[in-house]
Design a protein around this motif. Structure first.
Motif, short mmCIF file in Angstrom:
data_model
loop_
_atom_site.label_atom_id
_atom_site.label_comp_id
_atom_site.label_asym_id
_atom_site.label_seq_id
_atom_site.Cartn_x
_atom_site.Cartn_y
_atom_site.Cartn_z
N ARG A 44 34.99 50.41 21.04
CA ARG A 44 34.83 50.19 19.59
C ARG A 44 34.00 51.27 18.89
NH1 ARG A 44 34.42 44.30 18.43
NH2 ARG A 44 34.92 43.22 20.19
N HIS A 45 34.56 51.59 17.71
CA HIS A 45 33.78 52.66 16.86
C HIS A 45 34.03 52.39 15.29
CE1 HIS A 45 32.63 56.40 15.60
NE2 HIS A 45 33.70 56.85 14.76
N GLN A 46 33.18 51.98 14.64
CA GLN A 46 33.15 51.43 13.31
C GLN A 46 34.26 50.17 13.21
OE1 GLN A 46 33.89 54.97 11.03
NE2 GLN A 46 31.81 55.83 11.41
N GLY A 47 35.19 50.25 12.67
CA GLY A 47 36.26 49.26 12.41
C GLY A 47 37.20 49.15 13.42
N LEU A 48 37.22 50.22 14.44
CA LEU A 48 38.58 50.32 15.59
C LEU A 48 38.06 49.56 16.67
CD1 LEU A 48 41.02 51.50 16.36
CD2 LEU A 48 39.91 53.68 16.99
N GLN A 49 38.99 49.04 17.21
CA GLN A 49 38.65 48.34 18.83
C GLN A 49 39.73 48.49 19.65
OE1 GLN A 49 40.09 45.02 19.39
NE2 GLN A 49 39.56 45.49 21.79
N VAL A 50 39.98 49.17 20.88
CA VAL A 50 40.86 48.93 21.76
C VAL A 50 40.37 48.48 22.92
CG1 VAL A 50 42.66 50.56 22.69
CG2 VAL A 50 41.67 51.15 20.51
N GLY A 51 41.40 47.72 23.70
CA GLY A 51 40.87 47.15 24.87
C GLY A 51 42.04 47.09 25.92
N LEU A 52 41.56 47.17 27.25
CA LEU A 52 42.67 46.96 28.36
C LEU A 52 42.02 45.86 29.13
CD1 LEU A 52 45.35 47.80 29.64
CD2 LEU A 52 44.03 49.44 31.06
N THR A 53 42.80 44.84 29.43
CA THR A 53 42.33 43.82 30.33
C THR A 53 43.47 43.63 31.69
OG1 THR A 53 41.27 42.80 28.52
CG2 THR A 53 41.55 41.37 30.47
N THR A 54 43.02 43.80 32.92
CA THR A 54 43.92 43.59 33.98
C THR A 54 43.35 42.40 34.72
OG1 THR A 54 42.76 45.24 35.16
CG2 THR A 54 44.58 46.02 33.95
N VAL A 55 44.31 41.79 35.71
CA VAL A 55 43.77 40.72 36.53
C VAL A 55 44.74 40.98 37.56
CG1 VAL A 55 45.27 38.94 35.50
CG2 VAL A 55 43.31 38.17 36.82
N TYR A 56 44.05 40.59 38.87
CA TYR A 56 45.02 40.71 40.13
C TYR A 56 44.97 39.41 40.79
CZ TYR A 56 46.40 41.95 45.12
OH TYR A 56 46.84 41.72 46.06
N ILE A 57 45.79 38.83 41.26
CA ILE A 57 45.98 37.81 41.85
C ILE A 57 46.84 37.68 43.26
CG2 ILE A 57 46.85 35.41 41.77
CD1 ILE A 57 44.88 35.70 39.69
N GLY A 58 45.93 37.60 44.28
CA GLY A 58 46.40 38.00 45.66
C GLY A 58 47.59 36.77 46.09
N GLU A 59 48.20 37.26 47.14
CA GLU A 59 49.22 36.39 47.73
C GLU A 59 48.35 35.01 48.16
OE1 GLU A 59 52.31 36.92 51.43
OE2 GLU A 59 50.06 36.66 52.05
N ARG A 60 49.30 33.91 47.57
CA ARG A 60 48.72 32.65 47.97
C ARG A 60 50.11 31.82 48.45
NH1 ARG A 60 50.83 34.71 43.46
NH2 ARG A 60 51.13 33.28 41.83
N PHE A 61 49.89 30.40 48.86
CA PHE A 61 50.82 29.61 49.11
C PHE A 61 51.10 28.49 48.43
CE2 PHE A 61 49.50 32.20 52.70
CZ PHE A 61 50.45 32.69 53.36
N ALA A 62 52.40 27.84 48.40
CA ALA A 62 52.52 26.61 47.53
C ALA A 62 53.54 25.89 48.86
CB ALA A 62 53.41 26.66 46.47
N GLY A 63 54.38 25.17 48.46
CA GLY A 63 55.26 24.27 49.22
C GLY A 63 54.59 23.24 49.99
N ARG A 64 54.88 22.89 51.19
CA ARG A 64 54.08 21.68 51.76
C ARG A 64 53.60 22.15 53.19
NH1 ARG A 64 55.10 16.87 48.89
NH2 ARG A 64 56.53 16.99 47.31
N SER A 65 52.34 21.84 53.42
CA SER A 65 51.64 22.33 54.82
C SER A 65 52.40 21.46 55.95
CB SER A 65 50.18 21.87 54.68
OG SER A 65 49.53 22.52 53.74
N THR A 66 52.72 22.00 56.89
CA THR A 66 53.16 21.53 58.26
C THR A 66 52.48 20.33 58.94
OG1 THR A 66 54.37 23.65 58.73
CG2 THR A 66 54.14 21.94 60.43
N ARG A 67 52.98 19.35 59.10
CA ARG A 67 52.34 17.88 59.50
C ARG A 67 52.45 17.95 60.95
NH1 ARG A 67 55.74 13.92 55.92
NH2 ARG A 67 57.14 15.27 56.95
N VAL A 68 51.30 18.08 61.74
CA VAL A 68 51.49 17.88 63.17
C VAL A 68 51.80 16.69 63.91
CG1 VAL A 68 49.67 19.73 63.60
CG2 VAL A 68 48.91 17.34 63.65
#
Length: 768
Positions: free
Chosen positions: A676-700
C-alpha cells in the motif's frame, strides 16, 4: 483528559482504560509511547497494558478517528504500576475514517467468539482474525476467498454447488460450528460477506462455550456495526460470466443515543458451467441504543434469499473422475434450489461497575430450502463405462426454526494478589426442523455424459408424490464457568467446565401408510478445559492445554438402549511470538484430537442392522500449524502459514485401521503479500491444498468390497488484486485462479464440483 493513581506492583509498568465524554469505553484506540516507538490498541473493554518498562519519564499518546489526539507525560517508578484513566474528546471537525492496515499484530486481537475477551498471548489456544482491511483489499465474495488466508481450515466440499462445506483439523464445521455475531447460522447455503467486517476463527475445542460443537474449531462472522457519524458507500461489482452485484452501506446517528446502519446487496450471475445461474438478495439492518452511560442495546437483522441451479458436477466411472470439459453441465435444465434465511438478534450489555459486566443475547432464526433436481450421479444410478447415465429426479423441502437465549457475567477481580478474569454463563437454544421427502422419480431420461448434444434429454417437470415428513425438535441447555488466573506476570492458568443437556425427538410421518414413527434421546455431558501459559517476556508465550468435547450419536446398542455421546479429548501445545519489536508474529501449535469411543456397527451375534452400534471405534487427528503475520514495512505486509494434519481410523471393525478419513488434506499452506502506498494497493494471495481423498472407504466387513477411495491431486491457487482510491472514489480489480488450475471438490463419489477457473471482477465504489 488524563487522571492516574499509583498502585504497587512487581515492576515498572502501567495500565489503563480509555473512555469518551459519556464515560463509554472506546476500543481500538492507538495508545503509544513516543520515546520507545511502541504501541498497542485498547481492547474491546477499552483497556491497555504496558509492562516490563524501565523507570523514567515517557510521553503517552492516545489517538482515534473522530477524537482529538491526547498527549500526556507519565512518570514510571521502579516496582510500581501506574493506573491511567484516559478520556478522549470528540474532534470538532468532521474527520473521515482512516484505516491503519496491519498495525495490530495477530497476537493483539482478542476475539468476541471467545466470550471472555482474553488477549491472544494469554490464551492457550490458536486463534485467527481476518479484519475489514484485509477482506476489502482481497475483495472477498465467498467463504473460499476468506479461507485462502488460513491453514488447517479449508473448503472440503461444495455439494450441489449451493454450499461451501468447511472443515478444520480433520472435522467438518457443520451449522453448530458457524456463527454470525455469536449466534449460530445455517451454513447449508453459500454465505454472504458484503455485510461482514471481521472473520474470527477459534481453532480446536470450543465445547465449554457452545456445547456440542465439532472438535476442529468454530468460525464467527462479525457484521458491520452502527456508527454515530454519518457516512457510507455505494458500490458496483461486475465480473466473469455476467456477474453483477450492486451494494450499499449507510450509517449515521439519529440522535445522541441512537445510531443505525444498513447493508444491502443484490447479485446475479451465470457460471462457467453452461446452463448454471444464480441470483440472491441480502439485507442487514442494525440499530444501536445507548440506554445509559453503562448500558447499550444493539438489534441486528439479517436476511438472505438465494436461488440457483443445483450442479452436482462431473461424474465418476469406476471411482475415476470423468474426463469431460469442465464447463459441461450434466443436470436437468430446469433444476432449481431456493433457499432463504432470516434472523433477528438482540444484544444487551450493561456495565455493573468497573469490574463486572453482564451481557444478554437472544435471537431467532428461520431458514428454508426447496430442492427439485436430478439426483446425484452414482446416487442410485451408476454411470456406465461408455458414459450412459439414467437420470432420476429428487425433491425435498426443509424448514427450520432456531432460537437462543444466552446470559454471561464477565468480571475482573483480585484474590490473594492474583488477578482473575471470570466468565459465568448459561444458555438455552432450540431447533425445530421439518423435512419433507418425496418419492424418487426413477428413469426420468438417459443421457451420455461424453456428449455435448443431449438430444434425448427431457424438459418437462413432472409431479412428485410426498413420501415422509420428519419433525425433529431439539432442546439444549448449558451452564458454564471459566477463569483466567494471572498467577503473576509470567504464569497464567485458564480453567473451566460446562455441563450440557440435550433432548432430541423425532416423529416420522409416512404419507403412504399414514403412520408415525417416533423416537427420543436424552443426553448430558461435561466439557472441562484446562490450560497453562508461561510468558518469559511480553512478546513470547508458551502454552499447553487440555479440553474435552462431545458429539451425539444415533442408533441403539445391543440392549436397545440409546447410545451415549462420544467424548473427544484434545491436547494442544504451542508458542506465540511477537519478534522484532512486534513487527512479525510467529505462532506454532501442535495438537492431538482423540475420539476413543466412536460409534460403529455392532458385531455382537453377527448383527447387521446399521442402527445397532457399539462404542468401540477410535479416530485420531494429529497436526502442527505455523502462522505468520507482519505489520507494514515501507508499505509491504506479509501473512502466511502451513498446516500438517493426519486424521485416521486408529481402531475400527468397519474400516481398515490406519486408513485416512476422507476430504482432509495432509498439507495446507497460504502466503499473502500486500503493498500500500497512499491510494494504491496491490496484493497477491496464494493457497496450497494438498492431496486428499474422496470416494468411499473400504469396508472390512464386506467380502470383495467394491468401495474405493478417490485420490484428488494437490493444487496451488493464486489470486491477484489491485486497487486505487482517489478522494471519494475507488476502483478495485481482482484476477482469481491466475494459473487456471483444474481441480475438484468431491463429496463421496457423487458430487464432483470443479473449482472455478480463471476469472476477474471489477468493483467501483463511492464513499462519503
Amino acid at each position: 483528559m488524563c487522571s492516574f493513581t499509583v498502585v504497587y506492583g512487581q515492576q515498572a509498568s502501567f495500565e489503563g482504560v480509555v473512555r469518551d465524554a459519556k464515560q463509554q469505553v472506546v476500543p481500538g484506540v492507538s495508545v503509544r509511547l513516543i520515546e520507545l516507538k511502541r504501541g498497542k490498541p485498547s481492547d474491546a473493554e477499552g483497556k491497555f497494558t504496558f509492562q516490563g518498562l524501565k523507570p523514567g519519564m515517557y510521553t503517552l499518546q492516545a489517538s482515534f478517528v473522530g477524537y482529538k489526539t491526547l498527549q500526556e507525560k507519565v512518570n514510571l517508578v521502579a516496582d510500581k504500576t501506574l493506573h491511567l484513566d484516559l478520556e478522549l474528546v470528540e474532534a470538532s471537525n468532521d474527520l473521515k475514517e482512516i484505516v491503519v492496515v496491519g498495525y495490530v499484530s495477530q497476537n493483539e486481537k482478542p476475539i468476541t467468539i471467545g466470550k471472555l475477551l482474553i488477549k491472544p498471548m494469554d490464551l492457550p489456544q490458536s486463534v485467527v482474525t481476518l479484519d475489514k482491511s484485509l477482506l476489502e483489499a482481497q475483495q472477498v465474495n465467498r467463504m473460499s476467498d476468506v479461507l485462502m488466508n488460513t491453514n488447517g481450515v479449508y473448503i472440503f466440499g461444495a455439494t450441489g454447488g449451493y454450499q461451501e462445506e468447511i472443515a478444520a483439523r480433520g472435522f467438518s464445521m457443520a451449522s453448530s460450528n458457524t456463527f454470525k455475531n455469536g449466534m449460530r447460522y445455517a451454513n447449508g447455503m453459500i454465505s454472504e460477506l458484503s455485510g461482514v467486517e471481521k472473520v474470527e476463527i477459534l481453532k480446536g475445542s470450543a465445547a465449554i462455550l457452545y456445547g456440542n460443537v465439532a472438535a476442529g474449531g468454530v468460525l464467527n462472522l462479525v457484521t458491520k456495526k452502527p456508527k454515530f457519524n454519518f457516512g457510507g458507500e455505494i458500490s458496483l461489482r461486475t465480473g466473469s460470466w455476467g456477474m453483477y452485484k450492486p451494494s450499499v452501506d449507510v450509517y449515521g446517528g439519529l440522535s445522541q443515543n441512537i445510531a443505525v446502519r444498513l447493508n444491502a446487496s443484490a447479485e446475479q450471475a451465470n457460471s462457467f458451467r453452461v446452463g448454471v445461474s444464480s441470483e440472491r438478495v441480502y439485507v442487514n439492518p442494525s440499530i444501536l441504543f445507548k440506554l445509559s452511560k453503562k448500558t447499550e442495546l444493539i438489534l441486528e437483522g439479517d436476511y438472505l434469499a438465494d436461488q440457483r441451479t443445483p450442479d452436482f458436477g462431473a461424474g465418476i466411472i469406476n471411482y475415476q473422475i470423468v474426463d469431460i470439459p469442465r464447463e459441461r453441465f450434466l443436470g436437468v435444465a430446469w433444476s432449481n434450489i431456493k433457499s432463504a434465511q432470516s434472523s433477528l438478534n438482540a444484544t444487551l450489555t450493561h456495565q455493573i461497575n468497573e469490574r463486572w459486566t453482564v451481557k444478554w443475547m437472544s435471537g431467532l432464526r428461520q431458514n428454508s430450502s426447496n430442492l427439485f433436481s436430478n439426483t446425484r450421479p452414482n446416487a442410485g444410478s451408476l454411470i456406465t463405462s461408455d458414459g450412459q447415465w439414467i437420470r432420476n429426479l429428487q425433491k425435498s423441502e426443509v424448514e427450520e426454526r432456531y432460537g437462543i437465549s444466552q446470559l454471561d457475567f464477565i468480571g475482573s477481580l483480585k484474590v490473594a494478589g492474583m488477578k482473575h478474569q471470570v466468565l459465568l454463563g448459561v444458555d438455552s437454544d432450540f431447533y425445530d426442523t421439518d423435512t419433507y421427502a418425496y418419492n424418487q422419480f426413477n428413469r426420468y431420461d438417459t443421457v451420455n455424459v461424453y456428449s455435448n448434444a443431449l438430444s434425448s434429454a427431457r424438459n418437462d417437470q413432472p409431479a412428485m408424490t410426498p413420501l415422509t415428513k420428519t419433525m425433529a425438535p431439539i432442546r439444549r441447555f448449558g451452564i458454564y464457568a471459566q477463569d483466567l488466573i494471572h498467577l503473576n506476570e509470567q504464569w497464567k492458568v485458564l480453567a473451566g467446565i460446562r455441563y450440557s443437556y440435550q433432548q432430541t425427538l423425532s416423529d416420522v410421518y409416512n404419507y403412504t401408510t399414514k403412520k408415525t414413527t417416533s423416537s427420543s434421546n436424552f443426553d448430558g455431558a461435561f466439557s472441562p478445559r484446562l490450560g497453562i501459559v508461561y510468558k518469559p517476556s511480553l512478546n513470547h508465550a508458551f502454552f499447553a492445554s487440555y479440553s474435552n468435547s462431545f458429539t451425539l450419536n444415533t442408533g441403539v446398542d445391543i440392549n436397545n438402549q440409546a447410545l451415549p455421546p462420544s467424548l473427544i479429548d484434545q491436547y494442544e501445545v504451542g508458542v506465540k511470538n511477537d519478534i522484532w519489536d512486534g513487527l512479525v508474529s510467529v505462532n506454532v501449535t501442535a495438537y492431538r484430537i482423540l475420539n476413543n469411543n466412536l460409534a460403529q456397527n455392532s458385531l455382537v451375534n453377527a448383527t447387521t442392522y446399521s442402527y445397532v452400534k457399539e462404542m468401540a471405534g477410535s479416530v485420531q487427528s494429529e497436526g502442527i500449524e505455523l502462522d505468520l503475520m507482519s505489520k507494514p514495512v515501507a508499505g509491504f505486509s506479509f501473512s502466511g502459514g502451513y498446516s500438517f494434519n493426519e486424521t485416521k481410523y486408529v481402531k475400527s471393525n468397519t474400516y481398515i485401521e490406519g486408513s485416512l478419513l476422507k476430504y482432509n488434506p495432509r498439507h495446507t499452506a497460504n502466503v499473502g503479500i500486500q503493498f500500500r502506498h497512499q491510494g494504491l494497493q496491490v496484493g497477491l494471495t496464494t493457497v496450497y491444498i494438498g492431496e486428499r481423498f474422496a470416494g468411499r472407504s473400504t469396508r472390512v466387513l464386506v467380502a470383495n468390497d467394491a468401495y474405493r477411495l478417490i485420490a484428488l491431486p494437490a493444487y496451488l491457487q493464486a489470486d491477484l488484486t489491485a486497487g486505487y482510491t482517489y478522494k471519494k472514489m475507488s476502483l478495485r480489480a481482482r484476477m482469481a485462479n491466475l494459473g487456471d488450475v483444474i481441480n475438484y471438490n468431491v463429496h463421496d463419489d457423487n458430487s464432483v464440483n470443479p473449482i472455478t477457473p480463471r476469472n476477474y471482477s471489477l468493483t467501483l465504489t463511492y464513499g462519503w
